[in-house]
Design a protein around this motif. Structure first.
Motif, PDB file in Angstrom:
ATOM      1  N   PRO A  25       3.307   1.361  -7.120  1.00  0.00           N
ATOM      2  CA  PRO A  25       4.341   0.681  -6.143  1.00  0.00           C
ATOM      3  C   PRO A  25       3.755  -0.704  -5.810  1.00  0.00           C
ATOM      4  CG  PRO A  25       2.692   2.170  -5.006  1.00  0.00           C
ATOM      5  CD  PRO A  25       2.584   2.353  -6.521  1.00  0.00           C
ATOM      6  N   SER A  26       4.704  -1.513  -4.969  1.00  0.00           N
ATOM      7  CA  SER A  26       4.488  -2.737  -4.599  1.00  0.00           C
ATOM      8  C   SER A  26       3.808  -2.546  -3.111  1.00  0.00           C
ATOM      9  CB  SER A  26       5.564  -3.455  -4.625  1.00  0.00           C
ATOM     10  OG  SER A  26       6.628  -2.984  -3.374  1.00  0.00           O
ATOM     11  N   LEU A  27       3.285  -3.578  -2.937  1.00  0.00           N
ATOM     12  CA  LEU A  27       2.611  -3.550  -1.201  1.00  0.00           C
ATOM     13  C   LEU A  27       3.954  -3.298  -0.463  1.00  0.00           C
ATOM     14  CD1 LEU A  27       0.380  -3.878   0.817  1.00  0.00           C
ATOM     15  CD2 LEU A  27       0.649  -6.299   0.448  1.00  0.00           C
ATOM     16  N   ASP A  28       5.063  -3.935  -0.640  1.00  0.00           N
ATOM     17  CA  ASP A  28       6.098  -3.885   0.322  1.00  0.00           C
ATOM     18  C   ASP A  28       6.756  -2.055   0.340  1.00  0.00           C
ATOM     19  OD1 ASP A  28       6.471  -6.364   1.151  1.00  0.00           O
ATOM     20  OD2 ASP A  28       7.769  -6.995  -0.425  1.00  0.00           O
ATOM     21  N   ASP A  29       6.631  -1.469  -0.727  1.00  0.00           N
ATOM     22  CA  ASP A  29       6.878  -0.366  -0.949  1.00  0.00           C
ATOM     23  C   ASP A  29       5.945   0.351  -0.109  1.00  0.00           C
ATOM     24  OD1 ASP A  29       9.196  -0.396  -2.646  1.00  0.00           O
ATOM     25  OD2 ASP A  29       7.703  -0.554  -4.461  1.00  0.00           O
ATOM     26  N   CYS A  30       4.822   0.136  -0.049  1.00  0.00           N
ATOM     27  CA  CYS A  30       3.708   1.027   0.454  1.00  0.00           C
ATOM     28  C   CYS A  30       3.875   0.554   2.159  1.00  0.00           C
ATOM     29  CB  CYS A  30       2.330   0.479   0.026  1.00  0.00           C
ATOM     30  SG  CYS A  30       1.956   1.059  -1.504  1.00  0.00           S
ATOM     31  N   ILE A  31       4.068  -0.572   2.599  1.00  0.00           N
ATOM     32  CA  ILE A  31       4.327  -0.874   3.803  1.00  0.00           C
ATOM     33  C   ILE A  31       5.842  -0.175   4.485  1.00  0.00           C
ATOM     34  CG2 ILE A  31       5.239  -2.758   5.458  1.00  0.00           C
ATOM     35  CD1 ILE A  31       3.057  -4.439   3.856  1.00  0.00           C
ATOM     36  N   LYS A  32       6.691  -0.010   3.730  1.00  0.00           N
ATOM     37  CA  LYS A  32       7.866   0.487   4.093  1.00  0.00           C
ATOM     38  C   LYS A  32       7.630   1.891   4.343  1.00  0.00           C
ATOM     39  CE  LYS A  32      11.296  -2.458   2.200  1.00  0.00           C
ATOM     40  NZ  LYS A  32      12.010  -2.960   0.684  1.00  0.00           N
ATOM     41  N   THR A  44       0.454  -4.090  12.427  1.00  0.00           N
ATOM     42  CA  THR A  44      -0.344  -5.035  12.741  1.00  0.00           C
ATOM     43  C   THR A  44      -0.817  -5.847  11.318  1.00  0.00           C
ATOM     44  OG1 THR A  44      -2.332  -4.072  12.922  1.00  0.00           O
ATOM     45  CG2 THR A  44      -1.167  -4.297  14.939  1.00  0.00           C
ATOM     46  N   GLU A  45      -1.327  -6.769  11.441  1.00  0.00           N
ATOM     47  CA  GLU A  45      -1.909  -7.649  10.239  1.00  0.00           C
ATOM     48  C   GLU A  45      -3.061  -6.762   9.713  1.00  0.00           C
ATOM     49  OE1 GLU A  45      -1.820  -9.951   6.919  1.00  0.00           O
ATOM     50  OE2 GLU A  45      -0.355  -9.989   8.792  1.00  0.00           O
ATOM     51  N   SER A  46      -3.764  -6.116  10.526  1.00  0.00           N
ATOM     52  CA  SER A  46      -4.820  -5.343  10.395  1.00  0.00           C
ATOM     53  C   SER A  46      -4.415  -4.091   9.469  1.00  0.00           C
ATOM     54  CB  SER A  46      -5.668  -4.778  11.464  1.00  0.00           C
ATOM     55  OG  SER A  46      -6.793  -3.993  11.007  1.00  0.00           O
ATOM     56  N   ASP A  47      -3.276  -3.294  10.032  1.00  0.00           N
ATOM     57  CA  ASP A  47      -2.798  -2.256   9.672  1.00  0.00           C
ATOM     58  C   ASP A  47      -2.167  -2.638   8.108  1.00  0.00           C
ATOM     59  OD1 ASP A  47      -2.698  -0.622  11.688  1.00  0.00           O
ATOM     60  OD2 ASP A  47      -0.880  -1.356  12.375  1.00  0.00           O
ATOM     61  N   ARG A  48      -1.900  -3.719   7.974  1.00  0.00           N
ATOM     62  CA  ARG A  48      -1.207  -4.281   6.556  1.00  0.00           C
ATOM     63  C   ARG A  48      -2.305  -4.477   5.405  1.00  0.00           C
ATOM     64  NH1 ARG A  48       4.133  -6.096   6.594  1.00  0.00           N
ATOM     65  NH2 ARG A  48       5.197  -5.955   8.806  1.00  0.00           N
ATOM     66  N   MET A  49      -3.320  -4.928   5.979  1.00  0.00           N
ATOM     67  CA  MET A  49      -4.513  -5.243   5.334  1.00  0.00           C
ATOM     68  C   MET A  49      -5.305  -3.537   4.650  1.00  0.00           C
ATOM     69  SD  MET A  49      -6.349  -8.279   7.171  1.00  0.00           S
ATOM     70  CE  MET A  49      -8.126  -7.853   6.414  1.00  0.00           C
ATOM     71  N   ILE A  50      -5.263  -2.796   5.532  1.00  0.00           N
ATOM     72  CA  ILE A  50      -5.641  -1.410   5.286  1.00  0.00           C
ATOM     73  C   ILE A  50      -4.738  -0.745   4.103  1.00  0.00           C
ATOM     74  CG2 ILE A  50      -5.847   0.910   6.070  1.00  0.00           C
ATOM     75  CD1 ILE A  50      -6.630  -0.348   9.018  1.00  0.00           C
ATOM     76  N   ILE A  51      -3.580  -0.856   4.383  1.00  0.00           N
ATOM     77  CA  ILE A  51      -2.422  -0.340   3.415  1.00  0.00           C
ATOM     78  C   ILE A  51      -2.793  -1.000   1.950  1.00  0.00           C
ATOM     79  CG2 ILE A  51      -0.116  -0.626   2.877  1.00  0.00           C
ATOM     80  CD1 ILE A  51       0.688  -0.175   5.874  1.00  0.00           C
ATOM     81  N   GLU A  52      -3.128  -2.366   1.968  1.00  0.00           N
ATOM     82  CA  GLU A  52      -3.273  -2.987   0.782  1.00  0.00           C
ATOM     83  C   GLU A  52      -4.483  -2.423   0.237  1.00  0.00           C
ATOM     84  OE1 GLU A  52      -3.215  -7.571  -1.007  1.00  0.00           O
ATOM     85  OE2 GLU A  52      -3.714  -7.406   1.135  1.00  0.00           O
ATOM     86  N   SER A  53      -5.519  -2.226   1.054  1.00  0.00           N
ATOM     87  CA  SER A  53      -6.815  -1.863   0.309  1.00  0.00           C
ATOM     88  C   SER A  53      -6.393  -0.342  -0.080  1.00  0.00           C
ATOM     89  CB  SER A  53      -7.825  -1.612   1.608  1.00  0.00           C
ATOM     90  OG  SER A  53      -8.125  -2.879   1.895  1.00  0.00           O
ATOM     91  N   ILE A  54      -5.916   0.447   0.520  1.00  0.00           N
ATOM     92  CA  ILE A  54      -5.486   1.783  -0.374  1.00  0.00           C
ATOM     93  C   ILE A  54      -4.622   1.636  -1.303  1.00  0.00           C
ATOM     94  CG2 ILE A  54      -4.124   3.906   0.204  1.00  0.00           C
ATOM     95  CD1 ILE A  54      -4.749   3.482   3.175  1.00  0.00           C
ATOM     96  N   LEU A  55      -3.845   0.833  -1.342  1.00  0.00           N
ATOM     97  CA  LEU A  55      -3.032   0.664  -2.719  1.00  0.00           C
ATOM     98  C   LEU A  55      -4.140  -0.053  -3.830  1.00  0.00           C
ATOM     99  CD1 LEU A  55      -0.543   0.324  -4.224  1.00  0.00           C
ATOM    100  CD2 LEU A  55      -0.150  -1.868  -3.503  1.00  0.00           C
TER     101      LEU A  55
END
Length: 62
Positions: A25-32, A44-55
């Motif tokens: 999945p894309s990062l955008d899909d994960c954020i959604k 938050t930006e921190s949340d987005r960084m955590i999501i990217e790390s999980i991906l």
């Protein structure tokens, strides 16, 4: 706020996505997905960084 429950759900969702679609999945899909699970909370930006790390973690395991 990303809780442990939501981060585990995201990791499971990424694995299921990969299993069903044979692609990451894309990062955008994960954020959604995270926004959908959290509902009325602005990530938050921190949340987005955590999501990217999980991906990244889930996609490097293959």
């Amino acid at each position: 706020m990303l809780t442990t429950k939501i981060t585990y759900a995201l990791a499971d969702w990424i694995r299921e996505w990969r299993k069903c679609r044979n692609e990451d999945p894309s990062l955008d899909d994960c954020i959604k997905f995270a926004e959908w699970k959290i509902e009325d909370y602005k990530l938050t930006e921190s949340d987005r960084m955590i999501i990217e790390s999980i991906l990244l973690y889930e996609t490097e395991k293959s």
